[in-house]
Design an enzyme around this catalytic site. Structure first.
Site, short mmCIF file in Angstrom:
data_model
loop_
_atom_site.label_atom_id
_atom_site.label_comp_id
_atom_site.label_asym_id
_atom_site.label_seq_id
_atom_site.Cartn_x
_atom_site.Cartn_y
_atom_site.Cartn_z
N ASP A 212 5.56 -27.59 9.41
CA ASP A 212 4.84 -26.49 9.84
C ASP A 212 3.46 -26.77 9.28
O ASP A 212 3.26 -26.76 7.84
CB ASP A 212 5.12 -25.31 9.51
CG ASP A 212 6.14 -24.42 10.58
OD1 ASP A 212 7.16 -25.33 11.21
OD2 ASP A 212 6.65 -23.16 10.25
N HIS B 19 10.36 -32.58 7.36
CA HIS B 19 11.42 -33.11 8.10
C HIS B 19 10.99 -34.48 8.60
O HIS B 19 9.91 -34.70 8.59
CB HIS B 19 11.56 -32.29 9.02
CG HIS B 19 12.20 -31.05 8.80
ND1 HIS B 19 13.26 -30.22 9.22
CD2 HIS B 19 11.65 -29.87 7.87
CE1 HIS B 19 13.65 -28.95 8.89
NE2 HIS B 19 12.55 -28.73 8.13
N SER C 180 0.00 -29.06 0.09
CA SER C 180 0.59 -30.14 -0.01
C SER C 180 0.25 -30.89 1.56
O SER C 180 -0.10 -30.33 2.39
CB SER C 180 2.15 -30.31 -0.22
OG SER C 180 2.68 -29.22 0.44
#
Length: 772
Positions: free
Chosen positions: A201, A258, A349
């Site tokens: 996301d 991911h 991040s």
């Protein structure tokens, strides 16, 4: 978003460097100490947006006015622009107060050549990140969870979590790295091994080449791929000229990343560094340090079907740690697209993903947002498609087509050149033109290959186009031409063009590559060729099967005449967006498609001896809502000579219901003074994707490929039209033209024992999809 870096003369207006550095360091320490000692409500300090009035008052007490105002002017701190991929709306994203302070420190770090605070800045940020990591691992930090949820308005997202109850998390970091339910982030098109997914996301920027990334986005000095990968020059050469996706996670985002692809882990390399902020203004500021190459990061190298992929997890300001999960970091571990790889703990991040040159095609809307005059990030979610991979492990069959169609590609193959017959620079590839040799001695003739018709014909000798006289095929100059006595023919086309009683039919030799086809029927039109079409093509090759309709005497189609001479009774089409494609005759080139090749019998169509399939279902946009066509079978022509998609009215209306910015209008889309009901939309907008199912094959047509010519300076015409508007398509039928064929490798086969079939497979969109 970019700003001018202060020059040496600018610094005289600022607070003396040491004073400014100490003030910024003091501000950051005050924030982390307040969080550590729980003396103030966290949402009033560390979690407060810097644009909030109370934040400004708080900073004013700690930072000298000249530091606050001078640096704010140079860095434009407070908010930055992002674009919602679903709605296309741009919004301002607030900057957290601690990030704003970090920008001050980055400025001082950037002055390392002149100032002595650089090492102090690194030491400070490292110490503060460790400090906050320890604090947020403590049970007492649970008090921050509620404040964090309130500050970033996360209450509505709790239902997506594996553990939706905030009180059940043992500490703040456990909540910050919270797990999300798989069904809350479905992986788009999970059965398609060519899709690249978003790893997080995030706020994403996408660049087809790394040079574009440094031109539009990464402005800090010192950035190189080798440095990003830990000073590995050998590995950097693998990604030279490759694509890069920058996936920035804001503090409020789901903070796990991911895998964007399926593959096997080759290696993982941990690289020490500091913890500068990674917000866009830090990345875009010319003259500052390059934070991607300075920050703590972990490089995972994965081998996938397209070659190596580098997944670089980068820590940022106050990020306590970067942790892999479930042993995925072990060499030779098989990972799948969408699989969770790891988690970041508190702070912002970034995940940077690198693909070798030519191995990835990034989605156009993401590239456009990233390379506009004012580039901005796009909001995307885990599992959402961001591009396609291509198989660069296979060597390409054909090379050297700089002259677009001027060369025959290979025995049995012909290159197809995109062309614009309508003098419309916004629609440069309405047709494809191929060069065949006709007659003896052979004459190069440019013809449009068309799977939606039967006849091979050329314009009359020495006819005059709108602008210039053009020499066409002249049977009187060919020693192998033969006139068929008392012959006649006629032809009609879906755009309303109709040629009647078109004089005579000749036969002559047609050649391409090493294929020789003697005695091919060639129609000769009687009427004038004063048409813009004749400037780019001197006729047409119908690729239907069987015989010409309305010909006296009957004549075999080009493919029917050619098929017995081929190794296999088939031809394939691999057509691209605004770049050359290929027609191959007699063989199937495995390197032109990906995944399985599925064959479907040609159904009974309103017009016989043309190619088609039964379409079964569709979906709009990037959702998973699949809708079957009535009866589960919609008879559909496959037409390489058509620039449009035709569907029955109910399905077209459903599609446009997902695009409220589209308006109905009557437009002369065929440039023949015959206005047709059409649809207009702002050229700045992107239409939704349209996915078409044919049995178990799915073709996703990106919204960009449904954009046709411009209606005016700001308005474009959609290429999705209502069936029945074309004379070739009945109201309850369909036609898939070039928008479909640009996404699908198509095989047209007529085996005497099996009958006519159409084969479909996924075709990489190629670099041409990005050149707009």
């Amino acid at each position: 978003m970019t700003t001018t870096n202060p020059t040496s003369s600018d610094t005289t207006e600022l607070t003396p460097p040491q004073e400014g550095f100490e003030a910024s360091a003091g501000a950051l320490n005050a924030l982390t100490t307040a969080a550590e000692h729980h003396g103030q409500d966290p949402k009033d300090t560390i979690h407060r947006p810097s644009s909030h009035e109370s934040s400004h008052k708080w900073l004013s007490k700690i930072l000298p006015a000249s530091t606050l105002e001078g640096l704010e002017t140079r860095f434009h701190m407070g908010n930055y622009v992002i674009i919602n991929r679903t709605t296309g709306q741009k919004t301002f994203e607030p900057m957290s107060i601690y990030v704003r302070v970090g920008m001050h420190l980055l400025y001082y770090g950037s002055m390392q050549a002149k100032l002595l605070q650089w090492q102090e800045t690194e030491n400070l940020l490292r110490a503060q990140s460790v400090k906050m990591g320890e604090e947020y691992d403590s049970p007492q930090s649970k008090v921050h969870i509620g404040a964090f949820i309130e500050s970033f308005d996360l209450s509505s997202t709790l239902s997506e979590l594996v553990e939706p109850d905030p009180d059940k998390y043992p500490n703040f970091n456990a909540f910050f790295a919270r797990e999300i339910r798989p069904d809350a982030r479905p992986i788009e098109d999970p059965g398609n091994g060519n899709v690249i997914s978003s790893p997080a996301d995030c706020r994403l920027t996408a660049f087809p080449t790394i040079d574009l990334a440094t031109k539009y986005w990464i402005k800090g000095f010192g950035f190189t791929i080798a440095k990003l990968l830990g000073d590995d020059e050998g590995l950097a050469k693998t990604f030279e000229g490759g694509s890069i996706l920058i996936n920035r996670l804001a503090p409020q985002d789901y903070h796990r990343w991911h895998s964007p692809i399926t593959g096997k882990v080759i290696s993982v390399k941990e690289i020490e560094g500091t913890y500068y902020t990674v917000n866009p203004q830090a990345i875009n500021q010319a003259g500052t340090l390059d934070v991607f190459c300075e920050n703590r990061r972990s490089v995972m190298l994965v081998d996938c079907r397209s070659g190596p992929v580098a997944i670089v997890a980068i820590g940022a300001m106050l990020v306590g740690s970067i942790k892999y999960v479930n042993g995925v970091e072990n060499v030779d571990t098989e990972i799948t697209r969408g699989q969770c790889l790891g988690a970041f703990y508190y702070g912002g991040s970034t995940v940077v993903v690198l693909y070798p040159r030519g191995s990835a095609v990034l989605d156009e809307d993401l590239v456009r947002n990233s390379t506009n005059e004012r580039p901005c990030e796009t909001l995307v979610r885990v599992g959402e498609r961001v591009g396609l991979i291509t198989d660069i492990k296979q060597k390409p069959v054909f090379t050297g087509f700089a002259t677009y169609g001027a060369k025959i590609a290979q025995n049995g193959s012909v290159a197809a050149k995109p062309a614009n017959p309508f003098k419309d620079p916004t629609f440069p590839d309405a047709i494809f033109v191929e060069t065949l040799k006709i007659g003896t001695p052979p004459r190069n003739i440019n013809l449009q290959m068309d799977t939606g018709s039967w006849q091979l014909w050329t314009y009359d000798t020495n006819c005059t186009s709108e602008d210039t006289p053009i020499k066409f095929y002249d049977p009187s100059q060919s020693s192998t031409s033969k006139l068929i006595d008392d012959s006649s023919w006629s032809a009609g086309y879906g755009n309303g063009a109709f040629m009647k009683n078109l004089s005579s039919i000749y036969t002559d030799t047609v050649k391409f590559a090493k294929v020789v086809l003697p005695d091919q029927a060639i129609g000769r039109p009687r009427q004038s060729c004063k048409t813009s079409m004749s400037q780019v093509t001197q006729g047409l090759v119908g690729l239907g099967y069987g015989s010409w309709p309305n010909a006296n005497p009957p004549q075999n189609t080009f493919f029917t005449q050619l098929a017995p001479t081929l190794k296999l009774p088939l031809f394939t089409a691999s057509l691209n967006y605004r770049h050359p494609g290929y027609y191959d005759f007699g063989f199937v080139d495995r390197r032109k498609y990906q995944g399985p090749l599925r064959y479907f019998p040609v159904p009974t169509l309103p017009t016989p001896n043309l190619w088609g399939v039964n379409a079964t279902a569709y979906r709009v946009g990037k959702g998973i809502d699949v809708k079957p066509f009535d009866g589960g079978a919609l008879p559909t022509f496959i037409d390489s000579g058509g620039a449009f998609i035709f569907l029955p009215e109910k399905y077209v209306n459903d599609y446009y219901a997902h695009a409220p910015f589209v308006e109905s209008a009557t437009v002369d889309i065929n440039h023949n003074n015959n206005p047709t009901p059409s649809h207009l939309f702002p050229c700045a907008r992107i239409l939704p994707d349209l996915s078409i199912g044919v049995g178990d094959y799915w073709a996703t047509i990106p919204g960009l490929l449904l954009r046709g010519a411009q209606y005016n300076e700001t308005t474009c015409i959609s290429n999705l039209l209502i069936s029945g508007l074309s004379s070739a398509v009945s109201p309850d039928g369909a036609l898939f033209g070039l928008p479909f064929m640009r996404t699908t490798f198509t095989v047209f086969k007529n085996d005497p024992n099996e009958g006519p079939t159409v084969g479909l497979a996924t075709k990489p969109l190629g670099r041409s999809y990005l050149d707009n």
